[in-house]
Design a protein around this motif. Structure first.
Motif, mmCIF file in Angstrom:
data_model
loop_
_atom_site.group_PDB
_atom_site.id
_atom_site.type_symbol
_atom_site.label_atom_id
_atom_site.label_comp_id
_atom_site.label_asym_id
_atom_site.label_seq_id
_atom_site.Cartn_x
_atom_site.Cartn_y
_atom_site.Cartn_z
ATOM 1 N N LEU A 150 0.820 -1.207 0.000
ATOM 2 C CA LEU A 150 0.000 0.000 0.000
ATOM 3 C C LEU A 150 0.857 1.262 0.000
ATOM 4 C CD1 LEU A 150 -2.739 1.482 0.324
ATOM 5 C CD2 LEU A 150 -2.462 1.206 2.803
ATOM 6 N N PHE A 151 1.810 1.316 0.914
ATOM 7 C CA PHE A 151 2.611 2.537 1.042
ATOM 8 C C PHE A 151 3.709 2.644 -0.012
ATOM 9 C CE2 PHE A 151 0.905 2.067 5.437
ATOM 10 C CZ PHE A 151 0.114 3.218 5.411
ATOM 11 N N ALA A 152 3.929 1.563 -0.762
ATOM 12 C CA ALA A 152 4.881 1.632 -1.885
ATOM 13 C C ALA A 152 4.221 2.222 -3.131
ATOM 14 C CB ALA A 152 5.433 0.244 -2.195
ATOM 15 N N LEU A 153 2.895 2.188 -3.184
ATOM 16 C CA LEU A 153 2.181 2.632 -4.383
ATOM 17 C C LEU A 153 2.425 4.102 -4.708
ATOM 18 C CD1 LEU A 153 -1.278 0.821 -4.120
ATOM 19 C CD2 LEU A 153 0.432 0.550 -5.924
ATOM 20 N N LEU A 154 2.434 4.952 -3.693
ATOM 21 C CA LEU A 154 2.580 6.390 -3.953
ATOM 22 C C LEU A 154 3.961 6.748 -4.524
ATOM 23 C CD1 LEU A 154 1.271 9.138 -3.925
ATOM 24 C CD2 LEU A 154 1.990 9.411 -1.533
ATOM 25 N N PRO A 155 5.069 6.352 -3.896
ATOM 26 C CA PRO A 155 6.372 6.681 -4.508
ATOM 27 C C PRO A 155 6.576 6.029 -5.871
ATOM 28 C CG PRO A 155 6.649 5.236 -2.601
ATOM 29 C CD PRO A 155 5.243 5.709 -2.578
ATOM 30 N N PHE B 257 -7.078 10.632 -2.100
ATOM 31 C CA PHE B 257 -7.348 9.710 -0.992
ATOM 32 C C PHE B 257 -6.546 10.107 0.244
ATOM 33 C CE2 PHE B 257 -6.585 5.807 1.454
ATOM 34 C CZ PHE B 257 -7.886 5.356 1.612
ATOM 35 N N TYR B 258 -5.265 10.388 0.056
ATOM 36 C CA TYR B 258 -4.427 10.797 1.186
ATOM 37 C C TYR B 258 -4.886 12.150 1.744
ATOM 38 C CZ TYR B 258 -0.953 7.066 0.890
ATOM 39 O OH TYR B 258 -0.320 5.841 0.940
ATOM 40 N N ALA B 259 -5.328 13.043 0.864
ATOM 41 C CA ALA B 259 -5.826 14.342 1.315
ATOM 42 C C ALA B 259 -7.090 14.163 2.154
ATOM 43 C CB ALA B 259 -6.102 15.249 0.112
ATOM 44 N N ALA B 260 -7.967 13.248 1.720
ATOM 45 C CA ALA B 260 -9.194 12.973 2.481
ATOM 46 C C ALA B 260 -8.855 12.392 3.850
ATOM 47 C CB ALA B 260 -10.086 12.011 1.694
ATOM 48 N N ALA B 261 -7.853 11.502 3.879
ATOM 49 C CA ALA B 261 -7.433 10.911 5.152
ATOM 50 C C ALA B 261 -6.850 11.974 6.069
ATOM 51 C CB ALA B 261 -6.412 9.805 4.899
ATOM 52 N N VAL C 171 -13.340 7.230 7.187
ATOM 53 C CA VAL C 171 -13.046 5.942 6.543
ATOM 54 C C VAL C 171 -11.630 5.906 5.961
ATOM 55 C CG1 VAL C 171 -13.702 4.352 4.706
ATOM 56 C CG2 VAL C 171 -15.471 5.407 6.132
ATOM 57 N N PRO C 172 -11.228 6.846 5.070
ATOM 58 C CA PRO C 172 -9.852 6.792 4.558
ATOM 59 C C PRO C 172 -8.816 6.989 5.664
ATOM 60 C CG PRO C 172 -10.924 8.841 3.879
ATOM 61 C CD PRO C 172 -11.981 7.956 4.436
#
Length: 394
Positions: free
Chosen positions: A309-314, A338-342, A360-361
């Motif tokens: 999951l956290f590898a997807l962004l870079p 999605f990260y902005a919503a979180a 939720v996010p």
């Protein structure tokens, strides 16, 4: 290099998608297919109920003793057939004093606190009934919970464990801790129900579960997820875990996200510990269906998926910089949203502003971050100690 990045990106995306959506879809389809081939059911009304023991492990629970005992007295089961056992090892408040007011209760106590797993091992030394039900001091059961769970054993001799349903009190659904946890458990309950219908649920929650007492196996005292280890070792022995949503335990959500963080980190560390201790279940040859369910529902969440999951962004950023294609720009925009919503959800919960959609996010990322932190918790945990700090409830 670009081709390698593309391959890794899509592998990570596939793992995350499968873990949180794909497995549920496949599981639901398999359950529907199985339903096309109905088998006879032995469900019936039971006139003779076997003896059972309700075990409550408690450490300094003076605030809930009276409420828990009032709840126990509402349980529908033949009075002389249900034994209530409190294990209060290490308690130094008024828990034992208050329990003395209830003559129907047996109390096991030693002054040393070794943790819940040690307390459960202690309880096993005095249980003489064919079935044992485990619950927490701060959870309240529905009145037919014991009968519903015992019925699962009587209707199917292959059932070695029965998992009750955990429910979060609705009054706590307005904060990120209670709201996120409540939504998570609704999703989990659906998966557990489908797992059980396909073959077996993958583990039980300590708030409410039951076992055939003769299947008990003493656990290592440093076990972090005693409920999961105990129930899955029963599956290893060739039995199944039935999911019974007619028996449920209600508890408040965590008081806040800090308390929820402590709980999630411990659970994540316990999940990693469980993967090693239940490693025989990773071998698909004895029972491929169990391995499929176990890896899909549990192992991926506690191991590979958070990293993916956290590898997807870079990875996504690199692919956009390398002009890999418009699809990666779209993916990047969606990820950033999605990260902005979180992040917004985090800000709102910090200010105690209610917004269930943005929780939720935030809670989703929060859970996965805690898995990574669980690795550090497991490394630093005192060897041989099963003692952990309880999360405060709302």
């Amino acid at each position: 290099m670009m081709q390698t990045l593309i391959l890794v990106f899509w592998c990570c995306f596939a793992i995350v998608l499968y873990t949180y959506l794909g497995y549920g879809v496949i599981l639901g389809i398999l359950v529907k297919i199985k339903a096309l081939f109905p088998h006879s059911s032995d469900t019936k009304e039971h006139k003779e109920w076997p003896e059972a023991t309700l075990v409550i492990c408690a450490y300094n629970e003076e605030k809930v003793v009276d409420e828990k005992m009032a709840n126990c007295r509402t349980l529908v089961y033949p009075e002389k057939k249900l034994h209530i056992l409190w294990v209060t090892d290490g308690s130094n408040d008024r828990t034992n004093e208050l329990l003395a007011n209830y003559p129907e209760v047996e109390v096991l106590y030693t002054p040393e606190r070794k943790g819940k797993t040690a307390a459960l091992n202690h309880a096993a030394t005095v249980i003489r009934t064919p079935y044992t039900i485990y619950t927490d001091a701060n959870t309240m059961l529905n009145k037919n919970a014991i009968k519903e769970m015992v019925s699962c054993f009587l209707n199917d001799p292959k059932v070695g464990c029965v998992a009750g349903e955990k429910r979060i009190a609705s009054k706590e659904l307005d904060n990120a801790a209670g709201g996120g946890e409540g939504l998570y458990w609704k999703y989990e309950s659906t998966l557990k129900n489908w797992d059980s219908k396909l073959y077996s649920a993958m583990g039980a929650a300590g708030e409410l579960f039951a076992i055939q007492s003769n299947l008990w196996e003493n656990m290592e005292e440093d076990t972090l997820l005693d409920d999961f280890i105990l129930s899955m070792r029963i599956v290893q022995k060739g039995h199944t875990i039935a999911y019974c949503n007619e028996a449920f335990a209600i508890e408040d959500g965590s008081a806040d996200m800090f308390e929820e963080h402590k709980r999630k980190v411990r659970i994540s560390a316990g999940g990693l510990q469980s993967i090693w201790r239940l490693r025989k279940l990773l071998n698909p040859f004895p029972h491929p269906l169990i391995t499929f369910q176990y890896v899909s529902h549990r192992v991926l969440r506690w191991s590979i998926t958070p990293f993916a999951l956290f590898a997807l962004l870079p990875l996504n950023i690199l692919l956009v910089c390398l002009n890999a294609g418009i699809i990666y720009l779209i993916f990047l925009i969606l990820q950033l949203l999605f990260y902005a919503a979180a992040l917004l959800g985090y800000g709102l919960q910090a200010k105690k502003i209610k917004n269930k959609i943005l929780y939720v996010p935030y809670y989703f990322l929060f859970m996965n971050v805690n898995v990574l932190q669980g690795i550090n918790y497991l490394i630093k945990k005192k060897k041989g100690s099963g003692v952990w700090e309880k999360a405060k409830r709302a």
